[in-house]
Design a protein around this motif. Structure first.
Motif, PDB file in Angstrom:
ATOM      1  N   LYS A  80       0.843  -1.195   0.000  1.00 35.68           N
ATOM      2  CA  LYS A  80       0.000   0.000   0.000  1.00 35.68           C
ATOM      3  C   LYS A  80       0.880   1.247   0.000  1.00 35.68           C
ATOM      4  N   ILE A  81       1.517   1.454  -1.156  1.00 36.06           N
ATOM      5  CA  ILE A  81       2.422   2.578  -1.352  1.00 36.06           C
ATOM      6  C   ILE A  81       2.045   3.246  -2.671  1.00 36.06           C
ATOM      7  N   ASN A  82       1.990   4.590  -2.665  1.00 37.71           N
ATOM      8  CA  ASN A  82       1.641   5.312  -3.891  1.00 37.71           C
ATOM      9  C   ASN A  82       2.673   5.048  -4.971  1.00 37.71           C
ATOM     10  N   ARG A  83       2.186   4.771  -6.180  1.00 37.76           N
ATOM     11  CA  ARG A  83       3.049   4.518  -7.330  1.00 37.76           C
ATOM     12  C   ARG A  83       2.953   5.674  -8.320  1.00 37.76           C
ATOM     13  N   PRO A  84       4.050   6.050  -9.016  1.00 37.89           N
ATOM     14  CA  PRO A  84       5.375   5.458  -8.852  1.00 37.89           C
ATOM     15  C   PRO A  84       5.981   5.868  -7.507  1.00 37.89           C
ATOM     16  N   VAL A  85       6.734   4.962  -6.925  1.00 36.19           N
ATOM     17  CA  VAL A  85       7.293   5.187  -5.609  1.00 36.19           C
ATOM     18  C   VAL A  85       8.334   6.305  -5.655  1.00 36.19           C
ATOM     19  N   ALA A  86       8.334   7.153  -4.622  1.00 33.51           N
ATOM     20  CA  ALA A  86       9.325   8.229  -4.541  1.00 33.51           C
ATOM     21  C   ALA A  86      10.667   7.648  -4.106  1.00 33.51           C
ATOM     22  N   ALA A  87      11.696   7.897  -4.896  1.00 33.42           N
ATOM     23  CA  ALA A  87      13.036   7.388  -4.576  1.00 33.42           C
ATOM     24  C   ALA A  87      13.619   8.159  -3.406  1.00 33.42           C
ATOM     25  N   LEU A  88      14.074   7.440  -2.403  1.00 36.31           N
ATOM     26  CA  LEU A  88      14.628   8.047  -1.197  1.00 36.31           C
ATOM     27  C   LEU A  88      16.158   7.998  -1.212  1.00 36.31           C
ATOM     28  N   PRO A  89      16.810   8.804  -0.373  1.00 40.38           N
ATOM     29  CA  PRO A  89      18.272   8.758  -0.269  1.00 40.38           C
ATOM     30  C   PRO A  89      18.747   7.392   0.216  1.00 40.38           C
ATOM     31  N   PRO A  90      20.045   7.113   0.078  1.00 44.63           N
ATOM     32  CA  PRO A  90      20.603   5.844   0.567  1.00 44.63           C
ATOM     33  C   PRO A  90      20.314   5.638   2.051  1.00 44.63           C
ATOM     34  N   LEU A  91      20.245   4.370   2.438  1.00 45.94           N
ATOM     35  CA  LEU A  91      19.970   3.985   3.823  1.00 45.94           C
ATOM     36  C   LEU A  91      21.164   3.214   4.367  1.00 45.94           C
ATOM     37  N   TRP A  92      21.666   3.635   5.530  1.00 45.34           N
ATOM     38  CA  TRP A  92      22.798   2.950   6.155  1.00 45.34           C
ATOM     39  C   TRP A  92      22.444   2.593   7.600  1.00 45.34           C
ATOM     40  N   VAL A  93      22.724   1.357   7.976  1.00 41.46           N
ATOM     41  CA  VAL A  93      22.373   0.850   9.304  1.00 41.46           C
ATOM     42  C   VAL A  93      23.650   0.497  10.080  1.00 41.46           C
ATOM     43  N   ARG A  94      23.773   1.064  11.291  1.00 42.76           N
ATOM     44  CA  ARG A  94      24.898   0.698  12.169  1.00 42.76           C
ATOM     45  C   ARG A  94      24.723  -0.744  12.642  1.00 42.76           C
TER      46      ARG A  94
END
Length: 589
Positions: A125-139
């Protein structure tokens, strides 16, 4: 199971999107919390980046961490640090380590991010086209066998859609006896990405100078000078950079190094700032005297000497001697770096005596009262440099004609008088150095020495000019560059400070030819050495790095063997940190 994962991906993406939109609108609400145990913050371009020692990029990205625990009340029982404790832990932070997540949890969050951007996941349940987000980094907490410290995901996209994602894994470990082969790294990269051609680019950083603590009380300054060198191709691991490389100096200087040649001049500048703050706030925090005699005694002796010179009629010779002695007292510590001025006028000599001895407003009033009385009585006829606009200079010129204005030494007048002669003296000191060393002209320095702006702004500009001097002198002392390089550095600093406020944390970068600095690095061990293997695609790379300090700030590193170490030993020579960045591409079909 799948419905739960879908819901989690939707919620995670919604939180990221809201955070991203708030940032674009300038709404800063701090990190957002996801499922109680995870916090996410958005690091914008130019902000301090926890991945700077690994990615060497400065772009907008999400940083995902564990929600920090509330701080416990400190124990009242104090324990003396043991020798074992002193050398056992190389942790760079007491609190950041608590923010790392288990690798399993990190992979789950990376999976949610990837699912949400996959255009094939139409059931989400996400609006299409999906908005591209910045990179994700996890510690990551490094508790797995590979010692994973970060997991990351960065989108691949065209102008119209997201086409895939690049997944990164960063490992880090203490490695006394590291063994890695460049050809093995290349083969691994080719196998992972099914590529036939590749390039290997090298980077090395050499620490040319770093200030150390003077003692247990006086902390080390933040002055550092490093040399960054980049080249391609790389022939072997830990290759010494060839002379065909691209190189740049990174210079960060904190003013006021107590052992430095400019410590006396910096002390005068600090006193000038005390006076300026007093005028601005109405409260003057007078420093302690550096003299055995009081300010009033020193000024009275100075006036008596001048009076005696006039009586004996040999003022020229004696004036020169006094000037030279005072110049030696003020600038002697600068020695060959600052030309010793033999032309200190009356006001400048008065500044030298008062700036090191005045400890109260009353001192100030008494000293200027003595000076004005001597001028009124004709006891002294001091000489001055031309161009000064100070009140004291005006009074001295009037005294030549036997008619002086009445000056009320009350309110801020005495502070303003001393501030004015201090500004004149320091400006001339800086002019003497930069012009004497042929590093700048009067036109270059006009912004910093102009009297056409208010007093507070003049002080601020002189403070910036002093920082430029500290930068140049530090380079002269520790890397002894050619004049051409010093000139370029000076001009670069001048241009920066004509447009920016004082910032002693700013790192000035200066391109240099490796041939000009080869003696500084060719026989030295690098502080950091890195090879990056790629195949023409910026995001698809394998990186191996060796450094003498931990490249991540949230892991605790313990020494693998203490048998050879002592508290007085050189620990850095025995311990190295290696980290590896690998990636894989996932294409959405």
């Amino acid at each position: 199971m799948w419905s739960g994962a879908n819901r989690a991906a939707e919620e995670f993406y919604a939180g990221l999107l809201q955070k991203f939109d708030e940032e674009k609108k300038g709404i800063c609400k701090g990190p957002f919390i996801y499922e109680a145990d995870v916090q996410v913050q958005l690091i914008s371009k130019g902000q301090p980046n926890p991945l700077k020692n690994i990615l060497h990029e400065n772009e907008t990205m999400f940083i995902v961490e564990k929600v920090p625990l509330e701080k416990e009340e400190p124990s009242h029982v104090e324990e003396l640090p043991s020798e074992e404790t002193a050398i056992s832990d190389l942790s760079t932070s007491e609190n950041v380590g608590l923010l790392a997540l288990p690798v399993g949890r990190a992979r789950q969050l990376i999976g949610f991010y990837t699912m949400a951007h996959n255009p094939n996941m139409t059931h989400l349940k996400i609006n299409r086209p999906v908005a591209a987000l910045p990179p994700l980094w996890v510690r990551c907490d490094g508790s797995d066998p590979e010692r994973v410290s970060w997991l990351g995901a960065e989108l691949l996209s065209t102008s119209s859609s997201v086409t895939g994602v690049v997944l990164y894994m960063v490992t880090c470990r203490v490695d006394k006896n590291y063994s890695v082969n460049l050809e093995d790294l290349k083969k691994s990269h080719k196998k992972r990405h099914h590529l036939s051609t590749l390039t290997a680019s090298g980077f090395a950083r050499y620490e040319l100078f770093k200030s150390t603590a003077l003692d247990d009380i006086v902390a080390a300054s933040q002055t550092t000078i490093t040399l960054d060198i980049s080249w391609s191709p790389v022939d072997e691991i830990l290759q010494t950079p060839p002379l065909s490389s691209t190189a740049a100096l990174n210079i960060k200087v904190e003013s006021g190094e107590p052992r430095g040649p400019l410590s006396q001049l910096h002390r005068e500048l600090k006193f000038l700032l005390v006076l300026a703050d007093g005028l601005r706030t109405g409260v003057t925090e007078w420093p302690e005297s550096l003299e055995a005699k009081s300010a009033v005694e020193l000024v009275q002796e100075f006036l008596n000497e001048l009076n005696n010179l006039n009586e004996f009629g040999d003022s020229t010779k004696k004036d020169t001697e006094i000037v030279k002695n005072d110049a030696a007292a003020v600038d002697g510590s600068i020695e060959c770096l600052l030309t010793v001025r033999g032309d200190l006028d009356f006001a400048e000599q008065l500044w030298c005596k008062m700036s090191s001895s005045v400890i109260s407003y009353q001192d100030l009033v008494k000293c200027f009262t003595l000076v004005i009385q001597s001028l009124q009585h004709g006891d002294i006829q001091p000489w001055l440099h031309s161009g000064s606009r100070s009140l004291l200079s005006k009074l001295i010129h009037q005294s030549y004609h036997g008619a002086m204005d009445t000056v009320s030494l009350s309110g801020t007048v005495p502070v303003q008088m001393l501030l004015e002669i201090g500004l004149d003296k320091l400006k001339k000191d800086y002019i003497c150095f930069f012009i004497g060393q042929e590093l700048a002209s009067l036109n270059h320095l006009e912004y910093f020495i102009s009297p056409s702006v208010g007093t507070q702004e003049q002080v601020h500009r002189v403070q910036k000019l002093h920082h430029i001097l500290e930068i140049v002198v530090s380079c002269m002392l520790f890397i002894k560059p050619q004049h051409e390089l010093l000139f370029s550095l000076t001009q670069s600093c001048i241009k920066y400070y004509e447009q920016n406020p004082l910032d002693e944390q700013h790192i000035f970068q200066l391109p240099v030819r490796p041939t000009a600095v080869k003696d500084l690095y060719q026989n030295e061990k690098p502080q950091k050495w890195r090879v990056e293997i790629n195949s023409g695609q910026k995001k698809v790379k394998t990186v191996w790095q060796l450094s003498d300090s931990p490249p991540v700030d949230h892991l605790n590193f313990h020494r693998p063997d203490f048998s050879e170490l002592t508290l007085n030993g050189s620990l850095e020579e025995r311990i190295s940190f290696t980290n590896m960045v690998t990636c894989s591409q996932v294409h959405f079909k």
